[in-house]
Design a protein around this motif. Structure first.
Motif, short mmCIF file in Angstrom:
data_model
loop_
_atom_site.label_atom_id
_atom_site.label_comp_id
_atom_site.label_asym_id
_atom_site.label_seq_id
_atom_site.Cartn_x
_atom_site.Cartn_y
_atom_site.Cartn_z
N GLY A 750 0.82 -1.21 0.00
CA GLY A 750 0.00 0.00 0.00
C GLY A 750 0.85 1.26 0.00
O GLY A 750 0.37 2.33 0.39
N VAL A 752 2.55 4.64 -0.64
CA VAL A 752 2.17 5.89 -1.31
C VAL A 752 3.44 6.65 -1.66
O VAL A 752 4.34 6.81 -0.82
CB VAL A 752 1.27 6.77 -0.42
CG1 VAL A 752 0.94 8.09 -1.14
CG2 VAL A 752 0.00 6.03 -0.04
N GLN A 813 -6.76 4.65 0.51
CA GLN A 813 -5.63 3.74 0.50
C GLN A 813 -5.72 2.71 1.63
O GLN A 813 -5.27 1.58 1.49
CB GLN A 813 -4.33 4.55 0.61
CG GLN A 813 -3.07 3.78 0.28
CD GLN A 813 -2.96 3.41 -1.19
OE1 GLN A 813 -3.85 3.68 -1.98
NE2 GLN A 813 -1.85 2.79 -1.54
N LEU A 822 0.16 3.64 -4.58
CA LEU A 822 -0.50 4.86 -5.02
C LEU A 822 0.56 5.89 -5.38
O LEU A 822 1.35 6.30 -4.54
CB LEU A 822 -1.41 5.41 -3.91
CG LEU A 822 -2.08 6.76 -4.18
CD1 LEU A 822 -3.06 6.65 -5.35
CD2 LEU A 822 -2.77 7.28 -2.92
#
Length: 983
Positions: A750, A752, A813, A822
């Motif tokens: 996940g 970012v 997210q 992301l």
């Protein structure tokens, strides 16, 4: 007691700081209120956190840092912040007056001893091939120091430790020069050699000297010798089996360096005995299959099936798989201790050393989790150990090694010391050492962090065991990195199909005439009557037959997946992307979190400009619910996730303040420089925000955060580039992990990535985050009209134009039941642009991220629109301003594409249908035509347009450089784009 080792009783304990207000346990973490530095003598440190009722009133005393003698370093000023962690300190007293006097009286003897400690490795018997040319080491010659009488007896106090007897490690008070020389030769010039004199910490040097000089090698028991024999023989039999069954397969076998198996087994056993329960292992291809099928308990049938060309995952899973030498496994190894040691072997790419910072990040994440839920005396590195294997050429040649080593002792990156094992083949592909490095040893790179090095001759497995135990003891004592240089050789070329004799004929004449490491060790055990030849032959035959049986089961083998286990058990493997979910929160909650994000203790002195323009400005905006800026929206998103029990870690260069001085997630007291992180003070049950200002590295730091993300599905991991284009220094990690790990290995992340982007005259290297590259890395379908094609991209690439959109992205997210990287094309000038703000209503319940934003000014009379401009990013605001100036509000619609990938088909179709009467549809961007999103969007949008319409282009001409560095040219290009938009 020896003058080398005089341990202070207080420092040998596992004491912790005594809190002034008691020990408060919050969300699984122990928080310590620190007494005044003058009131305590520190021996260790744990996590600190800045909770509102528990703000640290003083910095942690300087004594908490390892003593670096004459080297001075300014105290790190965020030592009160959550996640700041330093290892426990182990210190030793200085020499006594009598010892110092003896060192002066026998200064020449001291010089000789120092010569052996510093240069003894140059005379050691380390090369199994015997091809290293030894020069006389003048520093080891006693007559150089006027020491000529070998029968003369010297006082050894404070100079050298010589054991009284083989059964005692008590120190002799005196010894003859002959005894001293014999002891020094045995200690420093045998099959094991040491480099530790470069360490600036006197306690570490003294510990190492005592460890080496007083070391009574514990006898290797017959059972332990049999274990070594089994590991070596299995490795060799496996290589022979593979050579017979798969003669044309590059297996990158371990032949010549089989002692690697012994080293790792000894390490895991020693670590398990010391209480370590988690080991994270990063390694390259050499010897990987040998390790997998034996020590790492990987099913040989699964391996053989893979070699046959079958997938390593069940056929119903959407994975492309990877090559043979990148397979991984994570077994629990039982060494008879209370708890087995779980070894997490990471998947590796072919890019050498790229896996190592990933392993460091995963180890750090495991540490954070375990220490948060452990006893108060649990220290950094007690339960988790990072193990990194290297090739000699790669260790000295790959820049990521230097970057990773640079993270090893940083408070927001350390995990209590890594064990580095250099499997030293004495050659890199076909390149000999003199062309591969500028240093004496490949391990010399470790001296940049003052890591000790232990060299060992790989032809002597029992010596490898002893060396490995000393390496672990150092790491366990000081919680710092240590390097084991396992000097071996490579029986074949770079792979088994390569002919090394083309370039190294003499070296390989030597190798081909040698008996293998397993054979040599078998001969040793035969001579010691530990084994018989019949036992050896039977063992080898049995293992070969076992592998043959495993091979025969290939046809019926069905692979299993292990990607959603442990912490990932509540996640799913998505088959279709979810872009829009309700991520809004209550407005009162937003105001509460926003106010908390700038709250400071009553005695905290904030910078006056921040008080006015950051604190008061934010409070006023929250009160009105208007003009919410990007930093405020981000803080509310962070705080809301923390309140819901998620953790957040934002990492990168200057992220606490923010490159553009916009974030100020950490505030610094103007008098004491103590750090306060307001969002960690909201409640007792909240999650935690770790603000990790990183070193000036992209490749290792991004890889580190990637490793953390693999371990922490409930943590929002964010890496922010100082400027968007700086990501390209980390391209290897992006290509091999961020973009493709789920596709290759079913490993979700996940992570970012915030990449500040925008053409504002900053020049070629501060304008573009290379949107085109990110879009090229996605697996978005080209045929967007195929109704049978489900959209499930490998990552999301977004270019939000409002703070509310950014807010929703961050919350999305974590609120989905799967994880995807992301990539945020982030703002620069928009951070303070008055029109690029949001209202609280935009983030309220029922709101969500919108992949496409329509034009509110033209939607009411869509039939009057003649031209539709599709745009992504900050150019939107320039277009709106120019449209108003040109009086074209009714004729030109401006549609914002906020999510580039997954391609927002539905949102764009809706806009095209709304403006179906328009004459022109144009993609407009500030990037060059060969950059930006145009080449990605054009073939896809074209499929959505009516048959008689095409997609036009407005933007900069193709360019080799992302942007001009000439201000006049930049302004003209920008003006031309706006002029063409409204022609």
């Amino acid at each position: 007691m020896s003058g080398i080792l005089r341990l202070a009783t207080a420092n040998s304990s596992r004491a912790v700081f005594k809190p002034t207000h008691g020990l408060v346990r919050t969300a699984g973490l122990h928080r310590h209120a620190i007494q005044h530095p003058s009131a305590i003598k520190p021996t260790s440190s744990r996590i600190a956190s800045s909770a509102s009722s528990r703000i640290l009133t003083n910095q942690v005393p300087k004594a908490i840092f390892p003593s670096v003698n004459a080297i001075q370093r300014r105290a790190y000023h965020d030592d009160g912040a959550y996640g700041y962690r330093v290892p426990k300190v182990y210190s030793m007293p200085d020499y006594t007056p009598d010892e110092l006097a003896n060192r002066v009286e026998n200064a020449n003897l001291l010089r000789l001893v120092t010569g052996y400690r510093t240069h003894g490795h140059l005379a050691a018997d380390l090369d199994p091939l015997g091809i290293t040319k030894h020069q006389p080491v003048l520093a080891l010659q006693p007559d150089r120091y006027s020491l000529t009488d070998r029968s003369k007896v010297y006082n050894l106090s404070g100079i050298l430790h010589v054991n009284k007897s083989k059964s005692s490690t008590d120190a002799k008070e005196e010894g003859s020069l002959e005894t001293i020389l014999t002891h020094l030769e045995k200690s420093y010039c045998g099959k094991i050699a040491y480099e530790y004199q470069h360490i600036p910490n006197a306690s570490e040097r003294r510990w190492f000297a005592h460890e080496v000089e007083s070391y009574q090698k514990p006898p290797i028991t017959p059972d332990e010798k049999k274990r070594i024999f089994e590991l070596l023989s299995k490795s060799e039999v496996f290589d022979h089996f593979m050579g017979k069954k798969f003669a044309q397969v590059k297996r990158y076998g371990l032949e010549g360096a089989e002692s690697m198996m012994v080293a790792l087994d000894a390490l895991f056993q020693t670590a398990s005995k010391a209480g370590v329960t988690e080991a994270v292992l990063g390694m390259p291809h050499r010897g990987r299959l040998n390790l997998l099928t034996d020590l790492m308990q990987y099913n040989p049938t699964a391996l053989f099936s893979k070699v046959k060309g079958n997938p390593e995952f069940p056929p119903n899973l959407p994975a492309t798989g990877d090559v043979l030498s990148h397979i991984a496994n994570s077994p629990k190894l039982d060494y008879g201790e209370a708890e087995p040691i779980h070894v997490s072997m990471l998947h590796n790419p072919s890019h050498l050393e790229a896996v190592n910072p990933v392993a460091m990040g995963k180890a750090r994440a495991k540490q954070m989790d375990l220490i948060a839920n452990s006893a108060p005396d649990c220290q950094l590195g007690d339960k988790v150990m990072c193990v990194q294997l290297h090739g000699d050429a790669a260790f000295t040649g790959q820049g990521v090694v230097m970057e990773s080593l640079g993270l090893s002792n940083l408070p927001h990156f350390t995990s209590g010391g890594s064990i580095h094992i250099v499997v030293n083949n004495q050659i890199g592909y076909t390149t000999p050492a003199q062309n591969a490095r500028s240093s004496v040893y490949s391990s010399d790179i470790g001296k940049m962090i003052n890591a000790p090095v232990i060299h060992v001759n790989g032809d002597h497995p029992e010596e490898v065991v002893h060396a490995m135990r000393i390496a672990f003891d150092y790491r366990n004592k000081f919680r710092k990195d240590v390097i084991l240089d396992l000097i071996a050789y490579r029986r074949w070329g770079h792979n088994e199909l390569d002919e090394p004799g083309f370039t190294q004929p003499l070296m390989y004449d030597n190798i081909r005439s040698r008996k293998s490491v397993p054979k040599l060790y078998e001969e040793k055990l035969l001579a010691e009557n530990i084994l018989t030849q019949a036992t050896i032959d039977e063992f080898r035959q049995d293992y070969f037959e076992k592998l043959d049986d495993d091979f025969s089961e290939i046809e019926g083998f069905k692979p299993e997946a292990d990607h959603l286990e442990g912490k990932w058990k509540d996640m799913i493997l998505p088959t279709e992307t979810v872009s829009k979910i309700d991520t809004g929160i209550n407005k009162d909650t937003m105001r509460k979190i926003g106010a908390a994000s700038v709250a400071t203790p009553s005695d905290f002195i904030i910078h006056p400009r921040l008080e006015k323009f950051h604190v008061q400005s934010r409070l006023n905006k929250l009160k009105d619910g208007q003009k919410i800026d990007w930093a405020t929206a981000e803080a509310i998103a962070f705080g809301s996730l923390l309140e819901e029990g998620f953790d957040v870690r934002i990492c990168g260069q200057d992220v606490g303040r923010g490159t553009f001085s916009q974030r100020h997630a950490m505030l610094v007291d103007q008098k004491t420089e103590r750090v306060h992180i307001p969002l960690n003070t909201m409640s007792e049950s909240q999650g935690h925000l770790e603000v990790a200002n990183s070193s000036l590295s992209e490749l290792a730091v991004l890889a580190f955060e990637t490793g953390m993300s693999y371990e922490t599905p409930r943590m929002l991991n964010i890496w922010e580039a100082q400027f968007g284009d700086f990501f390209n220094s980390a391209q290897v990690t992006i290509d091999t992990y961020v973009a493709s790990a789920e596709t290759k290995w079913l490993r979700q992340s996940g992570l970012v990535m915030l990449l500040p982007h925008g053409y504002d005259g900053a020049g070629p290297e501060h304008s573009s985050c290379r949107i085109e590259r990110w879009l090229q890395l996605t697996n978005d379908s080209f045929n967007v009209m195929d109704p049978s094609s489900k959209v499930n991209t490998n990552m999301h690439v977004v270019n939000p134009t409002t703070p509310a959109q950014y807010f929703h992205l961050l919350r999305r997210q974590m609120k989905r039941n799967f994880r995807k990287p992301l990539i945020v094309i982030g703002p620069k000038t928009l951070l303070r642009l008055p029109t690029a703000t949001s209202v609280l209503e935009d983030m309220a319940p029922g709101t969500t991220f919108e992949p496409v934003l329509g034009d509110s000014k033209t939607e009411q009379d869509a039939g009057a629109v003649e031209k539709v401009l599709f745009v992504s990013g900050k150019l939107y605001y320039d277009l709106v301003k120019e449209r108003e100036a040109k009086g074209a509000d009714a004729k030109v619609a401006i549609v914002r594409v906020e999510e580039l990938s997954p391609f927002p088909k539905e949102g764009l179709l809706e806009q095209i249908m709304t403006y179906s009467g328009a004459n022109e549809f144009t993609w407009i961007q500030e990037e060059p035509q060969n950059g930006g999103a145009y080449s990605f969007m054009e073939p896809r949008i074209r499929q959505l347009l009516p048959a008689d319409k095409s997609l036009g282009y407005i933007g900069r001409d193709p360019s080799a450089a992302p942007a001009t560095g000439i201000a006049l040219v930049h302004r003209k290009e920008s003006a031309d784009i706006l002029a063409k938009a409204f022609q």
